[in-house]
Design an enzyme around this catalytic site. Sequence first.
Site, PDB file in Angstrom:
ATOM      1  N   ASN A  67     -80.401  19.228 -31.102  1.00  0.00           N
ATOM      2  CA  ASN A  67     -81.676  18.617 -31.441  1.00  0.00           C
ATOM      3  C   ASN A  67     -82.002  17.559 -30.406  1.00  0.00           C
ATOM      4  O   ASN A  67     -81.834  17.817 -29.202  1.00  0.00           O
ATOM      5  CB  ASN A  67     -81.771  18.154 -32.897  1.00  0.00           C
ATOM      6  CG  ASN A  67     -80.660  17.267 -33.408  1.00  0.00           C
ATOM      7  OD1 ASN A  67     -79.623  17.757 -33.861  1.00  0.00           O
ATOM      8  ND2 ASN A  67     -80.863  15.963 -33.392  1.00  0.00           N
ATOM      9  N   ASP A  68     -82.446  16.403 -30.795  1.00  0.00           N
ATOM     10  CA  ASP A  68     -83.185  15.574 -29.852  1.00  0.00           C
ATOM     11  C   ASP A  68     -82.372  15.014 -28.697  1.00  0.00           C
ATOM     12  O   ASP A  68     -81.156  14.885 -28.763  1.00  0.00           O
ATOM     13  CB  ASP A  68     -83.865  14.424 -30.601  1.00  0.00           C
ATOM     14  CG  ASP A  68     -82.866  13.576 -31.370  1.00  0.00           C
ATOM     15  OD1 ASP A  68     -82.640  12.445 -30.963  1.00  0.00           O
ATOM     16  OD2 ASP A  68     -82.328  14.062 -32.382  1.00  0.00           O
ATOM     17  N   SER A  69     -83.128  14.654 -27.669  1.00  0.00           N
ATOM     18  CA  SER A  69     -82.559  13.968 -26.501  1.00  0.00           C
ATOM     19  C   SER A  69     -82.667  12.461 -26.654  1.00  0.00           C
ATOM     20  O   SER A  69     -82.419  11.728 -25.703  1.00  0.00           O
ATOM     21  CB  SER A  69     -83.296  14.400 -25.229  1.00  0.00           C
ATOM     22  OG  SER A  69     -84.685  14.146 -25.345  1.00  0.00           O
ATOM     23  N   SER A 129     -78.750   9.408 -33.344  1.00  0.00           N
ATOM     24  CA  SER A 129     -79.505   9.091 -32.133  1.00  0.00           C
ATOM     25  C   SER A 129     -79.412   7.621 -31.732  1.00  0.00           C
ATOM     26  O   SER A 129     -79.075   6.752 -32.531  1.00  0.00           O
ATOM     27  CB  SER A 129     -80.969   9.467 -32.318  1.00  0.00           C
ATOM     28  OG  SER A 129     -81.091  10.847 -32.522  1.00  0.00           O
TER      29      SER A 129
END
Length: 593
Positions: A67-69, A129
């Site tokens: 998923n996200d960076s 994150s």
Amino acid sequence: MMCGEKLRSSTATSLHVAAFCVVVAATIIGVQGSHKVYPELQSLPAEKVDETHRTGYHFQPPKHWINDSHPGPMYFNGLYHLFYQYNPKGSVWGNIVWAHSVSKDLINWQALEPAIEATKPFDIKGCWSGSATILPGNKPVILYTGVDKHNRQVQDYAVPTNLSDPYLRSWVKPSKGNPFIDPDRSVNASAFRDPTTAWFVNGEWHTVVGSKRDMVGVAYLYTSKDFKKWVRAKEPLHSARGTGMWECPDFYPVSPTGRRGLDTSALGKEVKHVFKVSLDLTRFDYYTIGVYDKEKEKYVPDLGSVDSWAGLRYDYGNFYASKSFFDYKKHRRVLWGWANESDGEARDKDKGWAGIQLIPRKVWLDPSGKQLLQWPIKELEMLRSPDPRKLNSKVLKHGRHVEVDGITGAQADVEVTFSFRSLDRAEPFDPKWADLPAQDVCHQKGSTVPGGLGPFGLLTVASEKLEEFTPVMFRVFKKGGKHVVLFCSDATSSSLAKGLYKPSFAGYVDVDVSKTKKISLRSLIDHSVVESFAEGGKTVITSRVYPTLATGTKARLFLFNNGTEEIEVDKLTAWNMGKPVMNVPLNKGASIN
């Protein structure tokens, strides 16, 4: 960030309604989030990898879920580092680690060992994150959200084990000083995550953590003199009613003129600031442009720059949990975004992978000061074929579609400028549409419903007989004495497969076509993703598509016009795109290619 939800809906209105219904308690870890958890799937390693819809030049690991960076891109000692959320054991969300890859050019990547895994009491139930910050003395530090043994979201840090290692392979999470931010009773510890890159002002370091109070989105501000002891400010940096949880906040300065990026700590009388959040309720990224009052420690959006759903978006399609960084090498602000899958978890398991990072984009302030502009980084052009297909002064009459031959329609980069002689045939803008999201208008009008000035544009990832196609297109409407330009990327006809999420995505383009009578488009086509940039990056839309016929060498590219006004293709240039080095493991002792 806790990510993974795939909202399925035919229109944006029902998308928003569906989004309200997915804020659930994740019983597996006991904290609030909006992802779906599939315990039976999250630890099933891929037995094989189906390459049919895998991208050719977008960032993704060889297999499994990403998923996200937002864990943080970073430029350090001549290398770009990308940290991203990754499941090493399966193709759905779960078992998340901070995966780590390095590159010399943001296009070719080699994979290293994970930088962070859930091993300590302060992150034993999740390492989510965060971001990277370079401290004085050229010392990088990672700030991230951990889920502790009590199921609380706390803010932790990690530092390189060996600063002399050019690849920063190994990171340590010190027991002393972790967590560096421990939420007190006034903070919702089940919705408190994603610390930003820190900035330095007034002799102190600052970072922001996303949260919510009931339906109020909150960016809590914390300050520190030594980057060790952090204190919460009396007031949030920013907040907004009715927005819900603010995930993956990003806060950075932009120059009022030119395209050069600014260091995250840059200040100045004319400097503007961008504040971006990923709204948990809608699964889209929104931003405002405003002023940072360093004395009051408050961010104030400019008049007309609106928080929440009515505001500006980086991308009006499949794009979430983005993170920017300042590239010291080329003095630019670079934006990364994540696109999830739209084909269902069972299919993800079967194909052995899920999720991609979109092409990095350079971002800067539009001369109007009212929005950002985005454009694929220059380095992408190294993948273009040396013999592009060119087409000039081609007239598209009503109902015509023209194939762009010589192009592999599944893996291409296309730039085109359209022009028209008159605006007289532009359709009236229905007043009822003023309260609808742009994608609802796009869904209602479609690509095949004849109009006056439009629809016209590209038919991407198309089959030979157009059983499957994804139009990227424009329509021009009359509204009072002005004109409104609707920009669409419509996946409705993208695949004959059943059970897919095939939305119509759209946004309006701030361009005065009465003066130019032209509009430009660039589309990056890569098997299951189409990223499109209207009018030099004023409006951007990403679509995920899963054709059954228009795959590989069978995919075609067409120009089309279904409006009564003739459209001229002033100039089209299309390139087949090559494949970069993509996450080949960098063995210990080896050097990056």
